[in-house]
Design an enzyme around this catalytic site. Structure first.
Site, PDB file in Angstrom:
ATOM      1  N   ARG A   1     -29.520  73.898  10.705  1.00 55.94           N
ATOM      2  CA  ARG A   1     -28.335  74.190   9.893  1.00 55.94           C
ATOM      3  C   ARG A   1     -27.132  73.338  10.298  1.00 55.94           C
ATOM      4  O   ARG A   1     -26.263  73.058   9.471  1.00 55.94           O
ATOM      5  CB  ARG A   1     -27.993  75.686   9.986  1.00 55.94           C
ATOM      6  CG  ARG A   1     -26.941  76.163   8.954  1.00 55.94           C
ATOM      7  CD  ARG A   1     -26.842  77.680   8.965  1.00 55.94           C
ATOM      8  NE  ARG A   1     -25.955  78.179   7.913  1.00 55.94           N
ATOM      9  CZ  ARG A   1     -24.753  78.690   8.127  1.00 55.94           C
ATOM     10  NH1 ARG A   1     -24.254  78.752   9.366  1.00 55.94           N
ATOM     11  NH2 ARG A   1     -24.021  79.144   7.124  1.00 55.94           N
TER      12      ARG A   1
ATOM     13  N   ILE B   1     -21.100  76.993   2.432  1.00 56.25           N
ATOM     14  CA  ILE B   1     -22.506  77.229   2.766  1.00 56.25           C
ATOM     15  C   ILE B   1     -22.624  78.716   3.084  1.00 56.25           C
ATOM     16  O   ILE B   1     -21.843  79.255   3.875  1.00 56.25           O
ATOM     17  CB  ILE B   1     -22.957  76.346   3.956  1.00 56.25           C
ATOM     18  CG1 ILE B   1     -24.405  76.651   4.348  1.00 56.25           C
ATOM     19  CG2 ILE B   1     -22.046  76.482   5.157  1.00 56.25           C
ATOM     20  CD1 ILE B   1     -24.943  75.713   5.436  1.00 56.25           C
ATOM     21  N   SER B   2     -23.566  79.396   2.442  1.00 56.95           N
ATOM     22  CA  SER B   2     -23.707  80.842   2.623  1.00 56.95           C
ATOM     23  C   SER B   2     -24.149  81.178   4.036  1.00 56.95           C
ATOM     24  O   SER B   2     -24.786  80.371   4.728  1.00 56.95           O
ATOM     25  CB  SER B   2     -24.723  81.411   1.629  1.00 56.95           C
ATOM     26  OG  SER B   2     -24.269  81.294   0.301  1.00 56.95           O
ATOM     27  N   GLN B   3     -23.814  82.402   4.460  1.00 57.92           N
ATOM     28  CA  GLN B   3     -24.231  82.835   5.789  1.00 57.92           C
ATOM     29  C   GLN B   3     -25.754  82.924   5.844  1.00 57.92           C
ATOM     30  O   GLN B   3     -26.420  83.184   4.833  1.00 57.92           O
ATOM     31  CB  GLN B   3     -23.595  84.175   6.123  1.00 57.92           C
ATOM     32  CG  GLN B   3     -24.034  85.321   5.243  1.00 57.92           C
ATOM     33  CD  GLN B   3     -23.133  86.527   5.414  1.00 57.92           C
ATOM     34  OE1 GLN B   3     -22.084  86.622   4.802  1.00 57.92           O
ATOM     35  NE2 GLN B   3     -23.568  87.454   6.259  1.00 57.92           N
TER      36      GLN B   3
ATOM     37  N   PHE C   1     -19.485  85.307  -3.522  1.00 54.94           N
ATOM     38  CA  PHE C   1     -19.820  83.907  -3.772  1.00 54.94           C
ATOM     39  C   PHE C   1     -18.698  83.241  -4.566  1.00 54.94           C
ATOM     40  O   PHE C   1     -17.930  83.912  -5.264  1.00 54.94           O
ATOM     41  CB  PHE C   1     -21.117  83.802  -4.591  1.00 54.94           C
ATOM     42  CG  PHE C   1     -22.382  83.978  -3.811  1.00 54.94           C
ATOM     43  CD1 PHE C   1     -23.147  82.884  -3.435  1.00 54.94           C
ATOM     44  CD2 PHE C   1     -22.822  85.247  -3.458  1.00 54.94           C
ATOM     45  CE1 PHE C   1     -24.325  83.044  -2.728  1.00 54.94           C
ATOM     46  CE2 PHE C   1     -23.998  85.425  -2.751  1.00 54.94           C
ATOM     47  CZ  PHE C   1     -24.750  84.315  -2.388  1.00 54.94           C
TER      48      PHE C   1
END
Length: 222
Positions: A46, A72-74, A214
């Protein structure tokens, strides 16, 4: 645009095996059980998908900025959406709407999916291409375009994952989902929830799941 890794960031990457293992252990503790998803989350570096200034936070369970108002999503959200999409079946052919930095794309590739990904922002798509090359994951088909319209030329898809919040389910994407296919997406404006949609001969079965946050799904190209 992610800057080239400094020596410190490179060293962090070399040590990230242990850090990634801790992350995948946390995901398991939070209910992620599909071994393909856990393996993919462990294997994808990541830190290659975030700016070097944020590399030391890459494996924390937080969303991070990637520029151009995008994030960037968790990790838990990425794992949860991926598991909902493929659990109990082969991944098959997947359409991702909202490539972003390419991290979700990479995780899908690692599960064995055939991935098509569409991104409206050209600069973000270029960044995703660089990130995926750095991670040696180059088999996704990346397209610059309006995700609301999907990719009819590549349909039907076994799964569709949308990484931005729509106010309503885009009808073209429903049309491009194969019978028996699944769609995972956040829906809502100020208040958002994750939804799982399954297409049957009788129509769409809809299940509302976790509250999420989001960026909004926008149309057109930038």
């Amino acid at each position: 645009m992610a800057a080239p890794l400094t020596p410190n960031a490179q060293a962090y990457g070399m040590l990230s095996e242990r850090t990634r293992r801790r992350m995948s252990d946390r995901l398991r503790q939070h209910g992620i059980s599909d071994e393909r998803v856990l393996s993919a989350m462990h294997e994808v570096p990541r830190h290659l998908f975030v700016d070097q200034a944020l590399a030391t936070r890459a494996y924390d369970d937080v969303s991070l900025p990637i520029g151009h108002g995008q994030t960037i999503s968790q990790p838990l959200t990425v794992a949860r959406m991926t598991e909902l999409l493929i659990q109990g079946r082969q991944p098959g052919k997947i359409l991702e709407v909202g490539t972003g930095c390419g991290y979700q794309t990479a995780v899908l590739l690692k599960t064995g999916a055939e991935v098509y990904s569409i991104e409206r922002l050209g600069a973000i798509l270029d960044q995703a291409r660089r990130n995926l090359r750095a991670a040696k994951l180059v088999h996704a088909r990346l397209v610059h375009g309006d995700g609301n319209a999907g990719l009819p030329e590549a349909a039907p898809f076994d799964g569709i994952i949308i990484t931005a919040a729509a106010r309503a389910v885009p009808a073209p994407l429903v049309d491009q989902l194969a019978e028996g296919g699944r769609m995972v997406l956040p829906l809502g404006d100020a208040e958002q929830h994750l939804w799982l949609l399954e297409k049957t001969a009788q129509g769409l079965q809809k299940t509302r799941l976790d509250p999420v946050k989001f960026v909004p799904l926008l149309g057109g190209r930038g």
